[in-house]
Design an enzyme around this catalytic site. Structure first.
Site, PDB file in Angstrom:
ATOM      1  N   GLY A  39     130.405 -10.939  40.860  1.00 46.42           N
ATOM      2  CA  GLY A  39     129.967  -9.705  40.214  1.00 46.42           C
ATOM      3  C   GLY A  39     130.401  -9.525  38.770  1.00 46.42           C
ATOM      4  O   GLY A  39     129.741  -8.829  37.999  1.00 46.42           O
ATOM      5  N   ASP A  97     135.707  -0.233  44.195  1.00 47.31           N
ATOM      6  CA  ASP A  97     135.043   0.577  45.224  1.00 47.31           C
ATOM      7  C   ASP A  97     136.109   1.019  46.228  1.00 47.31           C
ATOM      8  O   ASP A  97     136.772   2.040  46.010  1.00 47.31           O
ATOM      9  CB  ASP A  97     133.926  -0.269  45.846  1.00 47.31           C
ATOM     10  CG  ASP A  97     133.086   0.485  46.869  1.00 47.31           C
ATOM     11  OD1 ASP A  97     133.139   1.726  46.882  1.00 47.31           O
ATOM     12  OD2 ASP A  97     132.375  -0.167  47.652  1.00 47.31           O
ATOM     13  N   VAL A 147     124.977   0.485  43.361  1.00 46.94           N
ATOM     14  CA  VAL A 147     124.377   0.131  42.069  1.00 46.94           C
ATOM     15  C   VAL A 147     124.192  -1.378  41.923  1.00 46.94           C
ATOM     16  O   VAL A 147     124.928  -2.169  42.521  1.00 46.94           O
ATOM     17  CB  VAL A 147     125.239   0.663  40.897  1.00 46.94           C
ATOM     18  CG1 VAL A 147     125.159   2.183  40.807  1.00 46.94           C
ATOM     19  CG2 VAL A 147     126.697   0.214  41.032  1.00 46.94           C
ATOM     20  N   ARG A 159     121.383  -9.369  39.667  1.00 49.96           N
ATOM     21  CA  ARG A 159     122.536  -9.557  38.768  1.00 49.96           C
ATOM     22  C   ARG A 159     122.093  -9.698  37.320  1.00 49.96           C
ATOM     23  O   ARG A 159     122.841  -9.415  36.396  1.00 49.96           O
ATOM     24  CB  ARG A 159     123.311 -10.815  39.158  1.00 49.96           C
ATOM     25  CG  ARG A 159     123.975 -10.763  40.521  1.00 49.96           C
ATOM     26  CD  ARG A 159     124.997 -11.885  40.636  1.00 49.96           C
ATOM     27  NE  ARG A 159     125.357 -12.189  42.012  1.00 49.96           N
ATOM     28  CZ  ARG A 159     126.297 -11.565  42.703  1.00 49.96           C
ATOM     29  NH1 ARG A 159     126.965 -10.586  42.148  1.00 49.96           N
ATOM     30  NH2 ARG A 159     126.568 -11.920  43.946  1.00 49.96           N
TER      31      ARG A 159
HETATM   32  P1  IMP Z   1     136.156  -3.192  46.877  1.00 49.80           P
HETATM   33  O1  IMP Z   1     137.004  -4.290  47.413  1.00 49.80           O
HETATM   34  O2  IMP Z   1     135.643  -2.297  47.957  1.00 49.80           O
HETATM   35  O3  IMP Z   1     136.774  -2.433  45.745  1.00 49.80           O
HETATM   36  O4  IMP Z   1     134.837  -3.820  46.396  1.00 49.80           O
HETATM   37  C1  IMP Z   1     134.739  -4.506  45.277  1.00 49.80           C
HETATM   38  C2  IMP Z   1     133.570  -5.451  45.371  1.00 49.80           C
HETATM   39  O5  IMP Z   1     132.471  -4.963  46.165  1.00 49.80           O
HETATM   40  C3  IMP Z   1     133.065  -5.581  43.978  1.00 49.80           C
HETATM   41  O6  IMP Z   1     133.659  -6.695  43.369  1.00 49.80           O
HETATM   42  C4  IMP Z   1     131.577  -5.747  44.163  1.00 49.80           C
HETATM   43  O7  IMP Z   1     131.280  -7.117  44.222  1.00 49.80           O
HETATM   44  C5  IMP Z   1     131.240  -5.115  45.490  1.00 49.80           C
HETATM   45  N1  IMP Z   1     130.620  -3.777  45.313  1.00 49.80           N
HETATM   46  C6  IMP Z   1     131.199  -2.565  45.517  1.00 49.80           C
HETATM   47  N2  IMP Z   1     130.354  -1.559  45.254  1.00 49.80           N
HETATM   48  C7  IMP Z   1     129.183  -2.135  44.872  1.00 49.80           C
HETATM   49  C8  IMP Z   1     127.908  -1.618  44.450  1.00 49.80           C
HETATM   50  O8  IMP Z   1     127.651  -0.401  44.354  1.00 49.80           O
HETATM   51  N3  IMP Z   1     126.973  -2.554  44.145  1.00 49.80           N
HETATM   52  C9  IMP Z   1     127.189  -3.884  44.209  1.00 49.80           C
HETATM   53  N4  IMP Z   1     128.358  -4.412  44.577  1.00 49.80           N
HETATM   54  C10 IMP Z   1     129.360  -3.547  44.915  1.00 49.80           C
HETATM   55 MG    MG Z   2     132.869  -8.614  43.653  1.00 49.98          MG
END
Ligand code: IMP
Ligand code: MG
Length: 181
Positions: A39, A97, A147, A159
């Site tokens: 990402g 997130d 998003v 992407r």
């Molecule tokens: P976390 O571990 O829940 O903080 O998630 C982080 C990872 O989830 C990020 O590096 C993103 O790759 C993916 N992610 C979280 N939210 C979104 C979104 O709204 N769209 C796309 N990828 C997301």
């Molecule tokens: Mg990611």
């Protein structure tokens, strides 16, 4: 798709992020900058070219979205990591997130002997996070919506979009069909 941040806004956000990071580290100190794949791909390329200090760059892959829009089990692949022991490390990810990804990676870097570990993200989702850590540098706060674009994907699509957009529920369904081989 509803555009949340256009190209100009993203560019300004990256410049702001870079100058905060520059201010914090100064331009003399060596930094080891790690891209959290996949990402952060687009952000990373734009950001590192705006930082003034000498840098070593590396990548680590973390994935938790296994074919859906809700986060699942976190899988980390560090085969392409560079040595971080005795280094000041900056992790760069697209979005914070739940926070599980950066929390885990920060711990991994410390376990590998990094002297300091900070993190920078383009986006910070306005929601409850499941970890205590918070990213040190954030370009934008966004609402709790799914998003895509500027590196962020759904099923590895979108992407390449130069802007950031909200993927609506009907588009989520359509993408699932479109992404089939
Ligand atoms: P976390 O571990 O829940 O903080 O998630 C982080 C990872 O989830 C990020 O590096 C993103 O790759 C993916 N992610 C979280 N939210 C979104 C979104 O709204 N769209 C796309 N990828 C997301
Ligand atoms: Mg990611």
């Amino acid at each position: 798709m509803r555009i949340l941040l256009d190209e100009t806004e993203l560019k300004e956000g990256v410049l702001r992020l870079a100058s905060e990071i520059d201010d914090f580290y100064g331009n003399k100190r060596h930094l080891t900058v790690i891209a959290v794949m996949t990402g952060s791909l687009v952000l990373f390329a734009d950001l590192i070219r705006r930082l003034s200090m000498p840098q070593r760059v590396g990548v680590v892959q973390a994935s938790s979205y296994r074919g859906g829009t809700k986060s699942g089990d976190l899988h980390v692949d560090s085969k392409m990591m560079i040595d971080v022991s005795g280094r000041d490390v900056l992790l760069v990810d697209d979005i914070f997130d739940t926070g599980k990804t950066l929390d885990r990676l920060q711990q991994m870097m410390l376990d590998s002997g990094a002297t300091t570990v900070k993190s920078a993200v383009l986006l910070h989702k306005n929601r409850e996070h499941s970890v205590a850590m918070r990213p040190d540098f954030v370009a934008f706060e966004i609402p709790d919506e799914f998003v895509v674009g500027y590196g962020l994907d759904y099923l590895d699509m979108y992407r390449n979009l130069p802007y950031l957009a909200v993927l609506e529920p009907d588009e989520i369904e359509a993408t699932a069909l479109e992404s089939q081989p």
